[in-house]
Enzyme design. Structure first.
Site, short mmCIF file in Angstrom:
data_model
loop_
_atom_site.label_atom_id
_atom_site.label_comp_id
_atom_site.label_asym_id
_atom_site.label_seq_id
_atom_site.Cartn_x
_atom_site.Cartn_y
_atom_site.Cartn_z
N HIS A 45 0.84 -1.20 0.00
CA HIS A 45 0.00 0.00 0.00
C HIS A 45 0.87 1.24 0.00
O HIS A 45 1.85 1.33 0.74
CB HIS A 45 -0.90 0.01 1.25
N SER B 198 -7.61 4.68 8.96
CA SER B 198 -8.26 4.59 7.65
C SER B 198 -7.56 3.54 6.78
O SER B 198 -8.20 2.66 6.20
CB SER B 198 -8.19 5.98 6.99
N ARG C 281 -13.67 14.00 6.24
CA ARG C 281 -12.32 14.56 6.45
C ARG C 281 -11.90 15.40 5.26
O ARG C 281 -11.26 16.44 5.40
CB ARG C 281 -11.31 13.42 6.67
N ASP D 188 -15.17 3.96 7.33
CA ASP D 188 -14.04 4.74 6.80
C ASP D 188 -14.47 5.57 5.59
O ASP D 188 -14.07 6.72 5.45
CB ASP D 188 -12.87 3.83 6.40
N LYS E 70 -8.83 -0.86 6.30
CA LYS E 70 -9.11 -1.44 4.99
C LYS E 70 -8.17 -2.61 4.70
O LYS E 70 -8.58 -3.64 4.19
CB LYS E 70 -8.98 -0.36 3.90
#
Ligand code: URA
Length: 424
Positions: free
Chosen positions: A82, A187, A172, A165, A191
């Site tokens: 990620h 967040s 946000r 989220d 996930k």
């Protein structure tokens, strides 16, 4: 429990209990907590922070707000990668197939769930969607079948994963509360935990185009992400990598697919992007147990590229998703922008920096990204960089080519605001 009390407690600098955080996340997911109260709590968290226990509790509560993917049917270790968000970052398209072919014999497969672009940063789903016919959202059964047969699967995160989220992220985004280490941690990790991989390599970006503008904050975010992952039994390794200038030569969805294919065909061996792909893929192979150290892993990565196996793996994946794999052999089959505009250097000199945020916003405005969620993308739109920081250029030399629907979309002075010369 009352939201008012949670907001007041956090505003006063107190830590929130596990139950309070769980109450909030559940209320966000089922819509019982009004947005203005969640926005107030988000702002209080931005100012007062959260300790590790609170961050872990928020991550768990958001993970459990939706579906949890079960990959246990696929034998061996499932690894994901990620990035915290970059410009021109198409590493997933390269290292997913690379890690799949290098990991095969060790029982390592590459299970990736990706997102759409966020603001000026690109998203893997949008890049893959530019391949004609490509389906970017696989069912769980298809995902498992793809992972078992090819060793690499990538799907868009479906709406039923971490709904808390998704709602909080949208809030946000409009309340200037994105740049908070505990909120970003919860967040991302909620996930990643919901998507079922056993191991995760994180590419934490630092620099002008990243959420974390300096090394110190990037290190704090990396430590926080690793702590939360480990607390949930996930193997996690974080690298901090620069995001001051765009990665590679392309920004924009189809252009980035073309660049990824070129790397998988052995081109651009010395580019910043290729080097990052090697670093990340090597870390994945070590973390996933397919290589003893990063030197061995790098050799495996080279061999997967040189032999053409990694490129074949990407084509198999594209075919599995009904995409036109032939378009990877012949880029003319990918979406093409209607117009091209070249942007010339206003002076001679050495380039000090090319600001990834400025170029990311410029590409977004051309149609490569979305200003708001409902915006349609132009898959052929984007920017080609002909130069990188440190290069010597002459006045009038082409710095960038803009790809767009309409030439009037290109304001050269806007992109040139992102370019600094040594003597500026
Ligand atoms: N990416 C995410 O998924 N969440 C954040 O908060 C920031 C980047």
């Amino acid at each position: 429990m009352r939201m008012y009390d949670l907001i007041y407690a956090k505003k006063s600098g107190q830590a929130l209990s596990f139950d309070a955080i769980d109450y909030w996340a559940k209320g966000v997911a089922d819509g019982s907590i009004p947005d203005e109260q969640s926005a107030a709590l988000l702002m209080a968290i931005c100012w007062q922070g959260m300790n590790t226990e609170e961050t872990i509790a928020l991550t768990l509560a958001m993970r459990d707000s939706g579906r949890i993917v079960d990959l246990s049917d696929v034998p061996g270790t499932k690894i994901d990668k990620h990035s915290t968000g970059g410009v021109g970052d198409k590493t997933t398209l390269v290292i997913g197939p690379v890690a799949a072919c290098c990991g095969k014999d060790a029982g390592l497969s590459c299970a990736m769930f990706s997102g759409h672009g966020l603001g000026h940063t690109g998203g893997t789903v949008d890049k893959l969607a530019s391949i004609p016919g490509m389906r970017t959202e696989l069912s769980e059964t298809e995902f498992l079948e793809c992972l078992k047969s090819i060793g690499f699967a990538n799907s868009a995160q479906t709406r039923d994963i971490c709904p808390a989220d998704r709602k909080l992220y949208a809030l946000r985004d409009i309340s200037a509360t994105v740049e908070s280490i505990p909120l970003i941690t919860a967040s991302i990790m909620s996930k990643k935990l919901a998507c079922g991989a056993d191991a995760l390599v994180l590419d934490v970006k630092s620099g002008s185009g990243a959420f974390m503008k300096n090394q110190t904050d990037a290190q704090k975010l990396a430590d926080s992400l690793v702590a939360v992952g480990k607390a949930h039994g996930m193997k996690v390794k974080a690298l901090i990598t620069p995001m001051d200038e765009p990665l590679g030569w392309a920004i924009g969805n189809a252009l980035e697919v073309m660049e990824s294919v070129e790397i998988l065909n052995g081109r651009h061996a010395d580019s910043d992007l290729t080097k990052l792909c090697f670093r990340l893929a090597a870390e994945m192979l070590v973390l996933g147990g397919a290589a003893t150290d990063t030197d061995v892993a790098r050799k495996m990565v080279s061999s997967a590229i040189e032999s053409g196996r990694a490129f074949e793996t990407l084509k198999k994946f594209v075919s599995f998703c009904d995409g036109d794999a032939e378009a990877l052999n012949d880029p003319r089959r990918l979406p093409q922008a209607r117009e091209q505009v070249t942007i010339a250097s206003p002076q001679s000199g050495t380039l000090k920096s090319i600001d990834s945020r400025v170029l990311g916003v410029f590409a977004m405005n051309l149609g490569a990204g979305r200003k708001k969620q409902s915006d349609a993308l132009d898959p052929g739109a984007g920017i080609r960089l002909h130069v990188k920081a440190g290069d010597r250029v002459e006045r009038g030399q082409t710095l960038f080519t803009a790809y767009c629907r309409d030439k009037s979309m290109v304001m050269a002075k806007e992109i040139l605001m992102g370019v600094k010369f040594e003597d500026d």
